[in-house]
Design an enzyme around this catalytic site. Sequence first.
Site, PDB file in Angstrom:
ATOM      1  N   ASP A 156       0.880  -1.170   0.000  1.00 23.73           N
ATOM      2  CA  ASP A 156       0.000   0.000   0.000  1.00 23.73           C
ATOM      3  C   ASP A 156       0.917   1.220   0.000  1.00 23.73           C
ATOM      4  O   ASP A 156       1.598   1.483   0.998  1.00 23.73           O
ATOM      5  CB  ASP A 156      -0.884  -0.038   1.253  1.00 23.73           C
ATOM      6  CG  ASP A 156      -1.811   1.174   1.345  1.00 23.73           C
ATOM      7  OD1 ASP A 156      -1.625   2.141   0.572  1.00 23.73           O
ATOM      8  OD2 ASP A 156      -2.706   1.158   2.215  1.00 23.73           O
ATOM      9  N   SER A 162      -1.998  14.566 -14.424  1.00 14.56           N
ATOM     10  CA  SER A 162      -3.187  14.423 -15.269  1.00 14.56           C
ATOM     11  C   SER A 162      -3.592  15.769 -15.851  1.00 14.56           C
ATOM     12  O   SER A 162      -3.462  16.807 -15.171  1.00 14.56           O
ATOM     13  CB  SER A 162      -4.349  13.868 -14.441  1.00 14.56           C
ATOM     14  OG  SER A 162      -5.546  13.927 -15.203  1.00 14.56           O
ATOM     15  N   TYR A 167      -8.841  14.837  -6.937  1.00  9.19           N
ATOM     16  CA  TYR A 167      -7.934  14.266  -7.942  1.00  9.19           C
ATOM     17  C   TYR A 167      -6.987  15.343  -8.487  1.00  9.19           C
ATOM     18  O   TYR A 167      -5.772  15.149  -8.535  1.00  9.19           O
ATOM     19  CB  TYR A 167      -8.771  13.649  -9.071  1.00  9.19           C
ATOM     20  CG  TYR A 167      -7.971  12.918 -10.126  1.00  9.19           C
ATOM     21  CD1 TYR A 167      -7.263  11.761  -9.814  1.00  9.19           C
ATOM     22  CD2 TYR A 167      -7.948  13.374 -11.440  1.00  9.19           C
ATOM     23  CE1 TYR A 167      -6.543  11.084 -10.787  1.00  9.19           C
ATOM     24  CE2 TYR A 167      -7.236  12.692 -12.416  1.00  9.19           C
ATOM     25  CZ  TYR A 167      -6.533  11.554 -12.088  1.00  9.19           C
ATOM     26  OH  TYR A 167      -5.820  10.880 -13.049  1.00  9.19           O
ATOM     27  N   LYS A 189      -2.917  15.562  -8.150  1.00 11.49           N
ATOM     28  CA  LYS A 189      -2.039  15.468  -9.323  1.00 11.49           C
ATOM     29  C   LYS A 189      -1.147  16.700  -9.458  1.00 11.49           C
ATOM     30  O   LYS A 189       0.003  16.591  -9.889  1.00 11.49           O
ATOM     31  CB  LYS A 189      -2.888  15.273 -10.595  1.00 11.49           C
ATOM     32  CG  LYS A 189      -3.538  13.885 -10.701  1.00 11.49           C
ATOM     33  CD  LYS A 189      -2.500  12.770 -10.546  1.00 11.49           C
ATOM     34  CE  LYS A 189      -2.987  11.421 -11.054  1.00 11.49           C
ATOM     35  NZ  LYS A 189      -2.040  10.341 -10.686  1.00 11.49           N
TER      36      LYS A 189
HETATM   37  N1  LIG Z   1      -6.177   6.156 -17.523  1.00 11.31           N
HETATM   38  C1  LIG Z   1      -6.153   7.447 -17.768  1.00 11.31           C
HETATM   39  O1  LIG Z   1      -6.766   7.952 -18.733  1.00 11.31           O
HETATM   40  C2  LIG Z   1      -5.368   8.368 -16.900  1.00 11.31           C
HETATM   41  C3  LIG Z   1      -5.406   9.754 -17.166  1.00 11.31           C
HETATM   42  C4  LIG Z   1      -4.637  10.597 -16.385  1.00 11.31           C
HETATM   43  C5  LIG Z   1      -3.870  10.070 -15.371  1.00 11.31           C
HETATM   44  N2  LIG Z   1      -3.901   8.731 -15.122  1.00 11.31           N
HETATM   45  C6  LIG Z   1      -3.107   8.234 -14.024  1.00 11.31           C
HETATM   46  O2  LIG Z   1      -2.372   7.081 -14.442  1.00 11.31           O
HETATM   47  C7  LIG Z   1      -2.221   6.190 -13.338  1.00 11.31           C
HETATM   48  C8  LIG Z   1      -2.782   4.827 -13.694  1.00 11.31           C
HETATM   49  O3  LIG Z   1      -4.135   4.988 -14.109  1.00 11.31           O
HETATM   50  P1  LIG Z   1      -4.991   3.734 -14.603  1.00 11.31           P
HETATM   51  O4  LIG Z   1      -6.084   4.295 -15.420  1.00 11.31           O
HETATM   52  O5  LIG Z   1      -4.105   2.686 -15.130  1.00 11.31           O
HETATM   53  O6  LIG Z   1      -5.634   3.273 -13.197  1.00 11.31           O
HETATM   54  P2  LIG Z   1      -6.047   1.816 -12.658  1.00 11.31           P
HETATM   55  O7  LIG Z   1      -7.046   2.075 -11.562  1.00 11.31           O
HETATM   56  O8  LIG Z   1      -6.451   0.935 -13.777  1.00 11.31           O
HETATM   57  O9  LIG Z   1      -4.699   1.296 -11.992  1.00 11.31           O
HETATM   58  C9  LIG Z   1      -4.244   1.859 -10.782  1.00 11.31           C
HETATM   59  C10 LIG Z   1      -3.514   0.796  -9.985  1.00 11.31           C
HETATM   60  O10 LIG Z   1      -3.061   1.395  -8.767  1.00 11.31           O
HETATM   61  C11 LIG Z   1      -3.306   0.476  -7.707  1.00 11.31           C
HETATM   62  N3  LIG Z   1      -3.438   1.215  -6.439  1.00 11.31           N
HETATM   63  C12 LIG Z   1      -4.445   2.010  -6.027  1.00 11.31           C
HETATM   64  N4  LIG Z   1      -4.214   2.443  -4.779  1.00 11.31           N
HETATM   65  C13 LIG Z   1      -3.034   1.909  -4.389  1.00 11.31           C
HETATM   66  C14 LIG Z   1      -2.268   1.977  -3.189  1.00 11.31           C
HETATM   67  N5  LIG Z   1      -2.666   2.692  -2.135  1.00 11.31           N
HETATM   68  N6  LIG Z   1      -1.113   1.292  -3.141  1.00 11.31           N
HETATM   69  C15 LIG Z   1      -0.679   0.549  -4.196  1.00 11.31           C
HETATM   70  N7  LIG Z   1      -1.372   0.431  -5.345  1.00 11.31           N
HETATM   71  C16 LIG Z   1      -2.543   1.120  -5.436  1.00 11.31           C
HETATM   72  C17 LIG Z   1      -4.606  -0.217  -8.090  1.00 11.31           C
HETATM   73  O11 LIG Z   1      -4.749  -1.450  -7.394  1.00 11.31           O
HETATM   74  C18 LIG Z   1      -4.422  -0.390  -9.591  1.00 11.31           C
HETATM   75  O12 LIG Z   1      -3.782  -1.604  -9.908  1.00 11.31           O
HETATM   76  C19 LIG Z   1      -2.939   6.867 -12.164  1.00 11.31           C
HETATM   77  O13 LIG Z   1      -1.993   7.638 -11.449  1.00 11.31           O
HETATM   78  C20 LIG Z   1      -3.933   7.771 -12.843  1.00 11.31           C
HETATM   79  O14 LIG Z   1      -4.334   8.833 -12.026  1.00 11.31           O
HETATM   80  C21 LIG Z   1      -4.629   7.872 -15.863  1.00 11.31           C
END
Ligand SMILES: NC(=O)c1ccc[n+]([C@@H]2O[C@H](COP(=O)([O-])OP(=O)(O)OC[C@H]3O[C@@H](n4cnc5c(N)ncnc54)[C@H](O)[C@@H]3O)[C@@H](O)[C@H]2O)c1
Length: 265
Positions: free
Chosen positions: A72, A152, A165, A169
């Site tokens: 975590d 983001s 959020y 970020k």
């Molecule tokens: N997908 C997008 O379009 C997008 C856009 C902007 C930013 N982001 C950023 O990219 C990153 C990944 O996004 P995603 O869409 O793949 O998200 P996702 O939810 O699919 O994956 C996030 C992962 O983080 C893990 N996680 C959450 N809390 C945790 C904790 N306390 N300790 C350890 N692991 C933890 C979850 O279990 C999950 O496997 C994030 O930082 C998100 O904010 C994503």
Amino acid sequence: MTERNLAFLDGALKDKVAIVTGAGQGVGRDTAIAMTQAGARVAVIDINGENAAKVAAELADHGAPGLGITCDVSKRDQVEAAVAAAVAEFGGLDIVFNGAHNLRVVTSPFMETSEDLLHAHLHSGFYGTYYFMQAAYPHLKERGGSIINVGSGAGVKGNAEHLAYAATKEAIRAATRVAAREWGQDGIRVNTICPAAWDTPGMLLGPAGADDATKERMRAMIPLRRFAGGNETASVAVFLASDAASYMTGHSFMVDGGSNIDAGR
Ligand SMILES: NC(=O)c1ccc[n+]([C@@H]2O[C@H](COP(=O)([O-])OP(=O)(O)OC[C@H]3O[C@@H](n4cnc5c(N)ncnc54)[C@H](O)[C@@H]3O)[C@@H](O)[C@H]2O)c1
């Protein structure tokens, strides 16, 4: 999803050791795969230990198995143990990708945003990034390194109903700039990528999901008119981690199909 040919990145991370947080799924998993393909040994870190173990095993098909670690990121002692385990297993550390973030609830009107929601974002996003940066620093300093944090467009633009959020970020982007200034003299580069992958389990594919009409509406807002392929965000992370980006630090890179052009950076 469109998968891009990443052959040009072959060997870009040869002999490097990477930690990738949030690597159990989505952008983090794609990044762990792409970094392995580029030659790195990867510690796959996630709060979901089952997914971390699964992805770590899967990396064997892309070059070499990873080390799955249940952690975590909002708990400093777990972060320190994870960094120690990765260093012990792979003999050092060169790259940290801070992708973990609790995305269970992302939108909430400003006046309805609770302290609990703020804490959930700050603790998984900002504190997780800060703990990993501090725990990794002594190791990265030994042989130079690259940290890639995740911001983001929602933060850069200040999207409505994204207080928790967006604030998290932007705090991460600030930490990137501060560390880049302090640690440049140690040979450590720190950058932020701002993805807009959207078609990930945490976003449109998640339990809440999105209906086809919503997906279509979102797709229409992207200048490239499509969601990112799995490795289209990861390839930029590999580039930033590699020597090809050796003179780049302290900046944010939008990997978003053009969807944040109006944000300017
Ligand atoms: N997908 C997008 O379009 C997008 C856009 C902007 C930013 N982001 C950023 O990219 C990153 C990944 O996004 P995603 O869409 O793949 O998200 P996702 O939810 O699919 O994956 C996030 C992962 O983080 C893990 N996680 C959450 N809390 C945790 C904790 N306390 N300790 C350890 N692991 C933890 C979850 O279990 C999950 O496997 C994030 O930082 C998100 O904010 C994503």
